[in-house]
Structure formats: C-alpha cells, structure tokens
Design a protein around this motif. Structure first.
Motif, mmCIF file in Angstrom:
data_model
loop_
_atom_site.group_PDB
_atom_site.id
_atom_site.type_symbol
_atom_site.label_atom_id
_atom_site.label_comp_id
_atom_site.label_asym_id
_atom_site.label_seq_id
_atom_site.Cartn_x
_atom_site.Cartn_y
_atom_site.Cartn_z
ATOM 1 N N ILE A 50 0.718 -1.113 0.010
ATOM 2 C CA ILE A 50 0.037 -0.124 0.155
ATOM 3 C C ILE A 50 0.917 1.479 0.040
ATOM 4 N N ARG A 51 0.630 2.309 -0.852
ATOM 5 C CA ARG A 51 1.073 3.547 -1.031
ATOM 6 C C ARG A 51 0.850 4.434 0.119
ATOM 7 N N LYS A 52 -0.527 4.621 0.346
ATOM 8 C CA LYS A 52 -1.100 5.443 1.212
ATOM 9 C C LYS A 52 -2.256 5.004 1.942
ATOM 10 N N VAL A 53 -2.496 5.268 3.159
ATOM 11 C CA VAL A 53 -3.755 4.902 3.933
ATOM 12 C C VAL A 53 -4.251 6.153 4.450
ATOM 13 N N MET A 54 -5.574 6.249 4.020
ATOM 14 C CA MET A 54 -6.275 7.539 4.334
ATOM 15 C C MET A 54 -7.435 7.177 5.545
ATOM 16 N N GLY A 55 -7.634 7.664 6.472
ATOM 17 C CA GLY A 55 -8.645 7.339 7.613
ATOM 18 C C GLY A 55 -9.494 8.488 7.583
ATOM 19 N N VAL A 56 -10.761 8.301 7.673
ATOM 20 C CA VAL A 56 -11.657 9.554 7.998
ATOM 21 C C VAL A 56 -12.833 8.859 8.874
ATOM 22 N N SER A 57 -13.695 9.727 9.314
ATOM 23 C CA SER A 57 -14.786 9.344 10.390
ATOM 24 C C SER A 57 -15.995 9.365 9.387
ATOM 25 N N LYS A 58 -16.421 8.059 9.108
ATOM 26 C CA LYS A 58 -17.697 7.657 8.413
ATOM 27 C C LYS A 58 -18.735 8.325 8.668
ATOM 28 N N ASN A 59 -19.186 8.296 10.011
ATOM 29 C CA ASN A 59 -20.280 9.086 10.665
ATOM 30 C C ASN A 59 -20.132 10.535 10.770
ATOM 31 N N ARG A 60 -19.007 11.214 10.367
ATOM 32 C CA ARG A 60 -18.984 12.794 10.055
ATOM 33 C C ARG A 60 -18.822 13.242 8.875
ATOM 34 N N LEU A 61 -19.113 11.946 7.881
ATOM 35 C CA LEU A 61 -18.932 12.631 6.510
ATOM 36 C C LEU A 61 -20.178 13.289 5.889
ATOM 37 N N SER A 62 -20.323 14.658 6.365
ATOM 38 C CA SER A 62 -21.561 15.588 5.866
ATOM 39 C C SER A 62 -21.136 15.740 4.514
ATOM 40 N N PHE A 63 -22.108 16.242 3.771
ATOM 41 C CA PHE A 63 -22.175 16.602 2.252
ATOM 42 C C PHE A 63 -20.992 17.561 2.214
ATOM 43 N N GLN A 64 -20.657 18.438 2.973
ATOM 44 C CA GLN A 64 -19.537 19.512 2.735
ATOM 45 C C GLN A 64 -18.352 18.892 3.145
ATOM 46 N N ALA A 65 -18.184 17.736 4.011
ATOM 47 C CA ALA A 65 -16.939 16.976 4.360
ATOM 48 C C ALA A 65 -16.542 16.040 3.396
ATOM 49 N N VAL A 66 -17.724 15.697 2.816
ATOM 50 C CA VAL A 66 -17.447 14.825 1.614
ATOM 51 C C VAL A 66 -16.896 15.611 0.231
#
Length: 324
Positions: free
Chosen positions: A49-65
């Motif tokens: 794997i070159r890069k692993v990106m972590g996000v908070s799925k439950n905080r992915l609002s329209f603006q965050a997306v």
C-alpha cells in the motif's frame, strides 16, 4: 497505474478488500486506501500500500465529502474502486474526475432471500469475488475467489507471543453486534471446558463490549484479550492459534486474513450472503430451519432464536474435524 480503493466500514468488510491487493500489485498498480480511521492502522505496515487515508464515516457530511474530494483530486488516480457502494461513497465519486468502478453488492438479491427462503439454495455469494469482479472491469486479472491477507509486523507478533499460553490454544470470539448472531455465552463457556479437556487452552478476543463475556469464558484475565488489544494485535493472537471459533462477525475475516482456520456459528444470517469462509479457510456450523435466514445483519425480534440452539459438543466436533 494509480488506484484508490474505498471501503469505509465495517471491520470484516474492510479486511476483505485485501483479497485484491496482490492482483493490483502484479498489474503494476500503486494502491491507496480510503477507510474509517479506526480501521486504517491495519494497512499501515503493508508494503503493498502506498497511502492509507482514514476518515470518520459518521462525520462525512455533504460539505465534508466535498472537501475530501477536493483533496483527492490532487492524486490523479487512473481508477477509483468503490468497494462500499453506499450513498456517501457514490456522492464522493461524483465529485471526482477519475473513472470509478463500483462493486455490485447484490443488495436486492440478499433482501429477496429474507422473504423467499428457497433462494438460499440457488446461489452462494463470496464478497472477495464480488470485489474481484469490480477490479476485473479495469482489465486487471484477478484469480477466482481470492482470499484476504493482512501482514502482521514481526515486532507485533513477538510482543503478543510473550502474552500467550505456552501450550497450544484456541481463540473464541464471542462478540456480535446483534442478538441474532450471538451464540450464547453459557454455551461458549461449555465449548471452552470441552476444549480444555482435549488438550487446548482457550483465549478470547473482542472489543471492550466483550470483556465480561471473555472473562466468563476464560475465567482468567491473562487469557481474556477482549478490549485490551489493537486490531493488529488481535490478529496476531489469532495467527498463532490452532483455530478460531466465532460468531458471524469480523473475527472470521481476521482469521481468514492471517490464514488461521475458523469455525463460524451462524444464527439469523446465512452463508449465502457472502461472508462465509471458503472450504480451505474454515467451516460453517448452522442449524437448517425453515425460518432462516430472517435478517441480513442479525438484528431480529425473534424470541426463541432456535437457530442458535446448537450443542457445544457439535461445535467442537466440527471444529476439530476442520483441522484434522
């Protein structure tokens, strides 16, 4: 070629995306992964794997997306593989200028099985194969029914080995998100008793919510790893076990990914949904009932749960047959 794999949750499903890593690397791809930040650490040591990106799925609002998409645009991917195919990941791909290929999760068929029980005998899904079909659409060769594989750092294995029993041991994973998947703890306790009688020690793995169950099964703090380890550390425990006995949960896929055989106890769900191990990876233990399956994820209103009325001795017998 540069590719992005997207799978935000849950733990087992994310682990299963590792089944396509080798094929992508063989095709010369640089692989980036976007997943939930709580799961992302399992991929950090993986040299594929070159890069692993972590996000908070439950905080992915329209603006965050939208903001996430703006950041991803800088990466110039050849392909984005949406291996989750939910509203948030579809929305994200709409904001990206790259070619996106989505996996077909066959949601409609799975739901049809709940109402038309005879369909469970018509087809058997395997999630890694569904992921593979998505990758093949990019012209990349992937073997049929690829298996997951997660690498455990040597230092992690060494650290965990110091905590483990000196004699051969079996892992019991008692956790389940919903009651329709939860084999009774009293029966797991009986399984542990039988296993000890035939020469195995028993340890438990799971989350913080499983601590009490783990203690009841093992009867000893030093053998109950529930709530005490990271995901990679739990997988290191599983890797060194003789085999695993688990509900239909993420522990099944953790075992598959470190090549330890697993006996899966099914209740309200069904192997045909795609999360069962291959025959080479383990065995399925279930009770055939006309009402089964009654749930996709194990959330039920059933009062009797006869589907989980499986004798502990039968579970042990089938698990031992699996490794013999």
């Amino acid at each position: 070629m540069k590719v992005l794999l997207i799978r935000l949750s849950s733990i087992g499903d994310v682990i299963l995306i590792s089944s396509v890593f080798n094929a992508l690397k063989k095709a010369g791809a640089e692989i980036d992964i976007l997943t939930d930040k709580s799961i992302a650490p399992i991929f950090v040591p993986d040299t594929r794997i070159r890069k692993v990106m972590g996000v908070s799925k439950n905080r992915l609002s329209f603006q965050a997306v939208k903001e996430l998409a703006d950041n991803l645009k800088k990466e110039n991917y050849d392909y984005v593989f949406d291996l989750h195919n939910i509203l948030k990941t579809r929305l994200l791909s709409k904001f990206l200028p790259f070619k996106t290929i989505r996996y077909n999760k066959q949601s409609l068929w799975r739901r049809e099985v709940i109402f038309f029980k005879f369909l469970k005998r018509k087809k058997q899904l395997f999630i890694p194969e569904l992921y593979a079909k998505a990758v093949r659409k990019a012209g990349i060769e992937v073997e049929e029914n690829p298996t997951p594989e997660i690498f455990i750092p040597e230092e992690t294995e060494l650290h965990i080995s110091r905590l483990l029993p000196h004699r051969k041991f079996v892992v019991i994973a008692p956790g389940a998100r919903w009651e329709g998947k939860a084999y009774p703890i009293r029966k797991y306790k009986r399984i542990a008793q039988i296993l000890r009688r035939v020469g195995f020690e028993v340890v438990t793995v799971g989350g913080k919510e499983d601590v009490e169950a783990g203690m009841e099964i093992t009867g000893a703090y030093n053998l109950n790893f529930c709530g005490r380890l990271t995901l990679l550390e739990s997988m290191a425990v599983i890797k060194q076990a003789e085999f695993v006995i688990s509900n239909d949960s993420s522990a099944v896929h953790m075992a598959r990914a470190v090549k330890t055989k697993v006996a899966v106890i099914y209740g309200a769900t069904h192997p045909c949904f795609g999360f069962a191990p291959l025959e080479s990876e383990g065995t399925v233990i279930r009770k055939e009932l006309p009402c089964n399956p009654c749930s996709l994820h194990g959330k039920v209103r059933c009062e009797h749960l006869k589907c989980l009325d499986i004798p502990p001795k039968e579970v042990v017998t089938k698990a031992l047959q699996m490794i013999s």
